[in-house]
Design a protein around this motif. Sequence first.
Motif, mmCIF file in Angstrom:
data_model
loop_
_atom_site.group_PDB
_atom_site.id
_atom_site.type_symbol
_atom_site.label_atom_id
_atom_site.label_comp_id
_atom_site.label_asym_id
_atom_site.label_seq_id
_atom_site.Cartn_x
_atom_site.Cartn_y
_atom_site.Cartn_z
ATOM 1 N N GLN A 29 0.823 -1.208 0.000
ATOM 2 C CA GLN A 29 0.000 0.000 0.000
ATOM 3 C C GLN A 29 0.860 1.261 0.000
ATOM 4 N N ALA A 30 0.351 2.294 -0.640
ATOM 5 C CA ALA A 30 0.943 3.627 -0.535
ATOM 6 C C ALA A 30 0.204 4.373 0.573
ATOM 7 N N LEU A 31 0.908 4.704 1.642
ATOM 8 C CA LEU A 31 0.282 5.342 2.795
ATOM 9 C C LEU A 31 1.009 6.639 3.126
ATOM 10 N N PRO A 32 0.281 7.753 3.243
ATOM 11 C CA PRO A 32 0.920 9.042 3.537
ATOM 12 C C PRO A 32 1.237 9.193 5.016
ATOM 13 N N CYS A 33 2.214 8.426 5.485
ATOM 14 C CA CYS A 33 2.609 8.489 6.886
ATOM 15 C C CYS A 33 3.991 7.859 7.025
ATOM 16 N N ARG A 34 4.536 7.990 8.212
ATOM 17 C CA ARG A 34 5.756 7.254 8.590
ATOM 18 C C ARG A 34 5.308 6.160 9.540
ATOM 19 N N LEU A 35 5.302 4.935 9.043
ATOM 20 C CA LEU A 35 4.713 3.813 9.758
ATOM 21 C C LEU A 35 5.794 2.879 10.275
ATOM 22 N N SER A 36 5.698 2.528 11.554
ATOM 23 C CA SER A 36 6.612 1.552 12.143
ATOM 24 C C SER A 36 5.804 0.400 12.710
ATOM 25 N N VAL A 37 6.116 -0.812 12.263
ATOM 26 C CA VAL A 37 5.457 -2.011 12.779
ATOM 27 C C VAL A 37 6.235 -2.501 13.992
ATOM 28 N N LEU A 38 5.558 -2.655 15.114
ATOM 29 C CA LEU A 38 6.172 -3.180 16.323
ATOM 30 C C LEU A 38 5.877 -4.673 16.385
ATOM 31 N N GLY A 39 6.919 -5.484 16.221
ATOM 32 C CA GLY A 39 6.737 -6.924 16.209
ATOM 33 C C GLY A 39 8.079 -7.625 16.081
ATOM 34 N N ASP A 40 8.020 -8.929 15.984
ATOM 35 C CA ASP A 40 9.232 -9.726 15.801
ATOM 36 C C ASP A 40 9.545 -9.805 14.316
ATOM 37 N N ILE A 41 10.724 -9.334 13.922
ATOM 38 C CA ILE A 41 11.031 -9.255 12.497
ATOM 39 C C ILE A 41 11.140 -10.631 11.854
ATOM 40 N N GLU A 42 11.571 -11.645 12.601
ATOM 41 C CA GLU A 42 11.668 -12.979 12.024
ATOM 42 C C GLU A 42 10.282 -13.573 11.782
ATOM 43 N N VAL A 43 9.340 -13.280 12.666
ATOM 44 C CA VAL A 43 7.956 -13.705 12.430
ATOM 45 C C VAL A 43 7.417 -13.038 11.172
ATOM 46 N N LEU A 44 7.700 -11.749 11.025
ATOM 47 C CA LEU A 44 7.227 -11.021 9.848
ATOM 48 C C LEU A 44 7.894 -11.530 8.574
ATOM 49 N N ARG A 45 9.187 -11.811 8.638
ATOM 50 C CA ARG A 45 9.883 -12.362 7.469
ATOM 51 C C ARG A 45 9.286 -13.714 7.070
ATOM 52 N N ALA A 46 9.063 -14.562 8.065
ATOM 53 C CA ALA A 46 8.509 -15.887 7.786
ATOM 54 C C ALA A 46 7.104 -15.789 7.200
ATOM 55 N N ARG A 47 6.291 -14.875 7.720
ATOM 56 C CA ARG A 47 4.926 -14.735 7.219
ATOM 57 C C ARG A 47 4.927 -14.170 5.801
ATOM 58 N N ALA A 48 5.826 -13.228 5.532
ATOM 59 C CA ALA A 48 5.933 -12.692 4.173
ATOM 60 C C ALA A 48 6.304 -13.796 3.189
ATOM 61 N N ALA A 49 7.243 -14.650 3.598
ATOM 62 C CA ALA A 49 7.645 -15.763 2.732
ATOM 63 C C ALA A 49 6.492 -16.728 2.517
ATOM 64 N N GLN A 50 5.745 -17.005 3.571
ATOM 65 C CA GLN A 50 4.610 -17.916 3.470
ATOM 66 C C GLN A 50 3.539 -17.359 2.536
ATOM 67 N N LEU A 51 3.376 -16.040 2.560
ATOM 68 C CA LEU A 51 2.378 -15.386 1.716
ATOM 69 C C LEU A 51 2.897 -15.106 0.305
ATOM 70 N N GLY A 52 4.194 -15.320 0.099
ATOM 71 C CA GLY A 52 4.774 -15.073 -1.219
ATOM 72 C C GLY A 52 4.887 -13.605 -1.568
ATOM 73 N N ILE A 53 5.120 -12.753 -0.548
ATOM 74 C CA ILE A 53 5.226 -11.315 -0.765
ATOM 75 C C ILE A 53 6.646 -10.871 -0.446
ATOM 76 N N ALA A 54 7.291 -10.236 -1.417
ATOM 77 C CA ALA A 54 8.653 -9.730 -1.217
ATOM 78 C C ALA A 54 8.590 -8.391 -0.489
ATOM 79 N N VAL A 55 9.286 -8.298 0.638
ATOM 80 C CA VAL A 55 9.267 -7.085 1.457
ATOM 81 C C VAL A 55 10.692 -6.692 1.804
ATOM 82 N N ASP A 56 11.001 -5.410 1.640
ATOM 83 C CA ASP A 56 12.274 -4.859 2.104
ATOM 84 C C ASP A 56 12.062 -4.372 3.532
ATOM 85 N N PHE A 57 12.550 -5.144 4.512
ATOM 86 C CA PHE A 57 12.378 -4.775 5.915
ATOM 87 C C PHE A 57 13.459 -3.776 6.327
#
Length: 328
Positions: A29-57
């Motif tokens: 999404q394009a969002l007009p804000c500075r957004l920070s996700v508070l969470g475990d980065i390895e959980v997020l990496r694993a979920r992105a991989a499971q969903l097949g979405i490439a993300v630059d963390f």
Amino acid sequence: MTATLPVLALTAGEPAGIGPDLCIALSRQALPCRLSVLGDIEVLRARAAQLGIAVDFILGDAIPAHQPGALHVRHIPIAAPVIPGVLDAGNSAHVLALLDAALEGCMNGSYHAMITAPVHKGVINDAGFAFTGHTEYLADHSGTQKVVMMLAGGGLRVALATTHLPLRAVADAITPALLDEVIRILHADLKNKFGIARPRIAVAGLNPHAGESGHLGREEIEIIEPALDRLRGEGMDLVGPLPADTLFSRIRVEPCDAVLAMYHDQGLPVLKYASFGAGVNITLGLPFIRTSVDHGTALDLAGTGRAEVGSLLKAIEAAREMVAQRAL
């Protein structure tokens, strides 16, 4: 430009639920804000991989303007391995640590607002923490004596006089002092956070037909109406108490800025039907802005790619609008 964008903290919620999925979906999404996700980065990496979405963390203290394809993460580690769809009480302290970090940042000015993904109350309590919900937790940990839960969506705003109570306890909880406090908070935040100069609030009765002149209960006559009259005497525009079964039909032709329902399942089924997955939970009375999705952890959808991001997008939009209103 980046410096003028609001800084928003998004807590990823229960790691076994759809919270991480929703966070990953925001990278598209394009969002007009500075957004920070508070969470475990390895959980997020694993979920992105499971969903097949490439993300630059992106890690680090600097929170850049949100861009599609990227996600800023404030890493707060889990305690136990995460399996999508499978709760583990060992991660309950992690879930609360996310809230604590976002709350601290809002209180010290690092964040302009916080948005929360869903948590699972049951597993948090199973871990030994007394937890009834985000609303009550944030109030307690910010030193706020009283807050009000309000949901918005589908052209409606519905606030609650009582929240997570058994139905048999609701009538005893409806007191003049409670209504005075709740209505004052609702009225003040409609003015200060939503920019409504003179809010008009429709108030539901407690009993069927608003008590039918006392034949179906006397709470309207003895508690609700006197409380409304006192506040009307201070200049508040309050309509009611109205029968809840016709209230929402009435406000289609006689609009109001918010509805005050006496209990959870009196007002929220109508709003959730009207908003159809795009509702927003807003906590009023806090010394900072907090919005949330209006749904639960949806454990059966975690990691499947079928979680809908609409409510989270609306929660972010509502937070941005309230931050802008406060800046006026």
